[in-house]
Scaffold this active site. Structure first.
Site, PDB file in Angstrom:
ATOM      1  CD1 TRP A 251      65.684 -52.405  10.314  1.00  0.00           C
ATOM      2  CD2 TRP A 251      65.767 -54.621  10.039  1.00  0.00           C
ATOM      3  NE1 TRP A 251      67.010 -52.776  10.241  1.00  0.00           N
ATOM      4  CE2 TRP A 251      67.088 -54.116  10.073  1.00  0.00           C
ATOM      5  CE3 TRP A 251      65.577 -56.002   9.871  1.00  0.00           C
ATOM      6  CZ2 TRP A 251      68.206 -54.933   9.944  1.00  0.00           C
ATOM      7  CZ3 TRP A 251      66.703 -56.820   9.738  1.00  0.00           C
ATOM      8  CH2 TRP A 251      67.993 -56.274   9.776  1.00  0.00           C
TER       9      TRP A 251
ATOM     10  CG  ASP B 285      61.471 -53.551  15.288  1.00  0.00           C
ATOM     11  OD1 ASP B 285      62.259 -53.382  16.242  1.00  0.00           O
ATOM     12  OD2 ASP B 285      61.845 -53.964  14.166  1.00  0.00           O
TER      13      ASP B 285
ATOM     14  CE  LYS C  31      70.528 -52.782  14.836  1.00  0.00           C
ATOM     15  NZ  LYS C  31      69.240 -53.344  14.492  1.00  0.00           N
TER      16      LYS C  31
HETATM   17  C1  LIG Z   1      68.554 -54.345  13.548  1.00  0.00           C
HETATM   18  C2  LIG Z   1      67.087 -54.282  13.491  1.00  0.00           C
HETATM   19  C3  LIG Z   1      66.303 -55.456  13.357  1.00  0.00           C
HETATM   20  C4  LIG Z   1      66.920 -56.823  13.214  1.00  0.00           C
HETATM   21  O1  LIG Z   1      67.473 -57.215  14.395  1.00  0.00           O
HETATM   22  P1  LIG Z   1      68.171 -58.649  14.583  1.00  0.00           P
HETATM   23  O2  LIG Z   1      68.359 -58.669  16.047  1.00  0.00           O
HETATM   24  O3  LIG Z   1      69.425 -58.615  13.788  1.00  0.00           O
HETATM   25  O4  LIG Z   1      67.226 -59.673  14.098  1.00  0.00           O
HETATM   26  C5  LIG Z   1      64.942 -55.322  13.363  1.00  0.00           C
HETATM   27  N1  LIG Z   1      64.350 -54.126  13.477  1.00  0.00           N
HETATM   28  C6  LIG Z   1      65.049 -52.976  13.591  1.00  0.00           C
HETATM   29  C7  LIG Z   1      64.341 -51.683  13.704  1.00  0.00           C
HETATM   30  C8  LIG Z   1      66.443 -53.026  13.604  1.00  0.00           C
HETATM   31  O5  LIG Z   1      67.153 -51.906  13.720  1.00  0.00           O
END
Ligand SMILES: *Cc1c(COP(=O)(O)O)cnc(C)c1O
Length: 354
Positions: free
Chosen positions: A100, A167, A191
């Site tokens: 990511w 993030d 998540k």
């Molecule tokens: C799942 C994830 C993403 C992507 O998320 P989306 O909502 O599918 O765009 C980005 N960063 C991390 C750390 C993730 O686990």
């Protein structure tokens, strides 16, 4: 019986929350209307999104500290470019710790110079780079607190005067951190907070307004702040379920409480991975994620047998990310300790059988 859900995302949610959400789909607030058929501008829904925004700040300890919480759409993936759109003037520093982070870097490159201050890409992201330095003149530093695919997690964050952007999609609300150190935090809901469809963005307002480019309205954080996260129709169901999950967490005792449970779950599983000669952890021990534990079998010929056994035990979602294979046990807030015990029992049963 409900499965033991180790899915990495969308992932397990508290059963109580699912119950309340299902009731709201049929009859919200006893109004004889569904949550998803009322106006997002109605008093009932405005109360929901305001509650969700304030609970997010409260749980992170960021109330009345110059932060705003937004529920946007487009997933964490849209934040990869929104962050750069809103904050990158000349150059930004990024730490490349996983799939990511790598994608975030790719998006930012369209907006200016991107300096990758550290990367573990060459080693399949099996550790967190340390000892890197962040240029003083960077517009911001971007990192990924938990690497969902690789199964690694940052235990420390750099001390820097540069705005800190993170993030936290896969570990927000899972552990205590000094959240005030961060200037912008984003997380896709699916998540650890709710269903897919909403992205939580926490912004320290004073970092905005420093880029010269024109920012399209939908991608402009300031516009979303000015409109109280209602510039356009928010993802009402995802926001509602997120609000319920945040309330559930608060009622349990907040992040402090859940962190202890999360640590217990991770200790239980990693102890078995380290003890059992049939399994091997993927990530450097000091960087192991409390949320996503990645491991492999030491003997590939046992794959079919192990897969059959965990599926028969009612376990779901244990396969590693399609890009890396192996196994990944995601142990988000709502996963009970008991589910981890069931997995450990299966690992021990496999050892006994061969
Ligand atoms: C799942 C994830 C993403 C992507 O998320 P989306 O909502 O599918 O765009 C980005 N960063 C991390 C750390 C993730 O686990």
């Amino acid at each position: 019986m409900k499965k033991h859900n180790f899915s990495a995302g969308p992932c397990i949610l508290p059963q109580d929350v699912l119950q309340k959400a299902s009731e709201a789909i049929l009859n919200f607030n006893d109004d004889n209307l569904s949550l998803i058929e009322i106006s997002h501008r109605s008093k009932s829904f405005v109360a929901v999104i305001e509650k969700a925004r304030s609970l997010a700040l409260e749980l992170l300890g960021l109330e009345n500290k110059g932060y705003q919480a937004l529920f946007l759409q487009g997933g964490a993936s849209l934040e990869f470019l929104m962050v750069a759109y809103n904050l990158l003037n000349k150059k930004a520093a990024y730490l490349n710790t996983g799939t990511w982070a790598d994608k975030a870097i790719k998006e930012a490159k369209a907006f200016g110079e991107v300096i990758t201050v550290g990367s573990s890409k060459e080693k399949g992201f099996n550790y967190i780079p340390k000892g890197y330095s962040i240029p003083e003149d960077a517009d911001y530093f971007h990192c990924t607190s938990n690497n969902t695919v690789a199964g690694s997690q940052m235990k420390e964050f750099p001390k820097t005067n540069v705005p800190l952007v993170c993030d936290m999609s896969s570990d927000i609300f899972s552990r205590q951190l000094d959240f005030e150190k961060f200037d912008l935090i984003y997380a896709g809901a699916q998540k650890n907070m709710g269903p897919a469809g909403a992205t939580l963005v926490i912004i320290k307002e004073d970092i905005l307004g420093k880029v010269e480019r024109h920012i399209p309205s939908m991608l402009n954080y300031q516009i979303h702040i000015d409109k109280d996260s209602m510039f356009n129709t928010p993802s009402v169901f995802a926001v509602y379920v997120s609000m319920l999950t945040l309330q559930w967490l608060k009622d349990l005792g907040g992040i402090k409480f859940i962190e202890e449970v999360n640590n217990k779950k991770a200790e239980l599983l990693y102890a078995e991975i380290d003890r059992n000669p049939l399994f091997k952890g993927v990530v450097a021990k000091e960087d192991r994620s409390i949320m996503n534990a990645t491991f492999t079998l030491t003997d590939d010929s046992l794959t079919e047998k192990f897969d059959t056994m965990w599926k028969e035990a009612g376990i779901n979602g244990l396969n590693g990310h399609r890009s890396v294979g192996g196994y990944r046990a995601s142990m988000y807030n709502a996963l009970p300790l008991y589910s981890v015990q069931v997995l450990v029992d299966v690992m021990q049963a496999l050892e006994k059988e061969i």
